[in-house]
Design a protein around this motif. Structure first.
Motif, mmCIF file in Angstrom:
data_model
loop_
_atom_site.group_PDB
_atom_site.id
_atom_site.type_symbol
_atom_site.label_atom_id
_atom_site.label_comp_id
_atom_site.label_asym_id
_atom_site.label_seq_id
_atom_site.Cartn_x
_atom_site.Cartn_y
_atom_site.Cartn_z
ATOM 1 N N LYS A 8 27.908 35.299 -13.459
ATOM 2 C CA LYS A 8 29.134 34.812 -14.085
ATOM 3 C C LYS A 8 30.204 34.441 -13.054
ATOM 4 N N ALA A 9 29.979 34.784 -11.795
ATOM 5 C CA ALA A 9 30.987 34.545 -10.758
ATOM 6 C C ALA A 9 31.049 33.057 -10.410
ATOM 7 N N GLU A 10 32.258 32.555 -10.319
ATOM 8 C CA GLU A 10 32.464 31.153 -9.964
ATOM 9 C C GLU A 10 32.492 30.992 -8.454
ATOM 10 N N ASP A 11 32.063 29.828 -7.999
ATOM 11 C CA ASP A 11 32.254 29.486 -6.593
ATOM 12 C C ASP A 11 33.714 29.104 -6.414
ATOM 13 N N LEU A 12 34.358 29.746 -5.465
ATOM 14 C CA LEU A 12 35.756 29.486 -5.139
ATOM 15 C C LEU A 12 35.825 28.884 -3.749
ATOM 16 N N THR A 22 33.539 28.586 1.076
ATOM 17 C CA THR A 22 33.091 28.855 -0.282
ATOM 18 C C THR A 22 32.755 30.337 -0.381
ATOM 19 N N TYR A 23 33.233 30.947 -1.469
ATOM 20 C CA TYR A 23 33.040 32.386 -1.650
ATOM 21 C C TYR A 23 33.049 32.718 -3.132
ATOM 22 N N ARG A 24 32.742 33.953 -3.437
ATOM 23 C CA ARG A 24 32.815 34.478 -4.801
ATOM 24 C C ARG A 24 33.549 35.808 -4.758
ATOM 25 N N ARG A 25 34.161 36.163 -5.864
ATOM 26 C CA ARG A 25 34.787 37.482 -5.995
ATOM 27 C C ARG A 25 34.170 38.154 -7.207
ATOM 28 N N ILE A 26 33.715 39.386 -6.973
ATOM 29 C CA ILE A 26 33.014 40.138 -8.005
ATOM 30 C C ILE A 26 33.595 41.545 -8.026
ATOM 31 N N GLY A 27 33.844 42.067 -9.201
ATOM 32 C CA GLY A 27 34.330 43.431 -9.307
ATOM 33 C C GLY A 27 35.820 43.475 -9.561
ATOM 34 N N HIS A 59 34.446 48.153 -6.311
ATOM 35 C CA HIS A 59 35.089 47.393 -5.241
ATOM 36 C C HIS A 59 35.299 45.936 -5.640
ATOM 37 N N ASP A 60 36.296 45.344 -5.033
ATOM 38 C CA ASP A 60 36.495 43.901 -5.066
ATOM 39 C C ASP A 60 35.584 43.344 -3.975
ATOM 40 N N VAL A 61 34.459 42.745 -4.359
ATOM 41 C CA VAL A 61 33.433 42.309 -3.419
ATOM 42 C C VAL A 61 33.552 40.799 -3.209
ATOM 43 N N ILE A 62 33.543 40.393 -1.926
ATOM 44 C CA ILE A 62 33.732 38.984 -1.588
ATOM 45 C C ILE A 62 32.623 38.510 -0.650
ATOM 46 N N PRO A 63 31.526 37.989 -1.190
ATOM 47 C CA PRO A 63 30.537 37.329 -0.323
ATOM 48 C C PRO A 63 31.036 35.915 -0.013
ATOM 49 N N PHE A 64 30.776 35.434 1.204
ATOM 50 C CA PHE A 64 31.225 34.093 1.578
ATOM 51 C C PHE A 64 30.190 33.435 2.478
ATOM 52 N N ASP A 65 30.276 32.116 2.547
ATOM 53 C CA ASP A 65 29.461 31.344 3.484
ATOM 54 C C ASP A 65 30.319 31.043 4.703
ATOM 55 N N ASN A 66 29.809 31.373 5.873
ATOM 56 C CA ASN A 66 30.555 31.159 7.111
ATOM 57 C C ASN A 66 30.613 29.661 7.428
ATOM 58 N N VAL A 67 31.367 29.323 8.438
ATOM 59 C CA VAL A 67 31.586 27.928 8.829
ATOM 60 C C VAL A 67 30.255 27.212 9.044
ATOM 61 N N GLY A 68 30.079 26.079 8.350
ATOM 62 C CA GLY A 68 28.880 25.259 8.516
ATOM 63 C C GLY A 68 27.624 25.806 7.891
#
Length: 116
Positions: A8-12, A22-27, A59-68
């Protein structure tokens, strides 16, 4: 079929100096966020959704894609130090003053270098 929070998490996106991250926030929001740093060739889609649900329970979990990498723009970095700089750039772009970092595989090296 199970439904996970990540389903259900949106790409932000967030603009940084060298990339659009680009990242997501979950929790639940609040507290010290947990920023997840992927391993070599990993993206925000590489994290196990059941693992993310366990982390996001408290937790407020934030997975992200690093540069490039993955959905994030920019020129991919060529060293652990470069990826650490990208992680710090992302955290600063979000305006976060304190985070916990968790990385797997190469992401573990990146988190160690980011913390030093």
């Amino acid at each position: 079929m199970s439904t996970y929070l990540t389903d259900k998490a949106e790409d932000l996106t967030e603009e940084g100096a060298s990339a659009t991250f680009t990242y997501r926030r979950i929790g639940p929001p609040g507290g010290v966020p947990l920023v997840l740093v992927s391993g070599f060739r990993g993206t925000i889609d590489s994290w196990d959704p059941e693992f993310l649900d366990l982390l996001a329970a408290d937790h407020d979990v934030i997975p992200f894609d690093n540069v490039g990498i993955g959905y994030t723009t920019g020129e991919a970095r060529e060293s652990i130090e470069g990826f650490a700089d990208g992680a710090i750039e992302f955290i600063e772009a979000l305006g976060l003053t304190q985070v916990d970092l968790l990385g797997w595989s190469m992401g573990g090296f990146v988190t160690q270098h980011s913390a030093s």
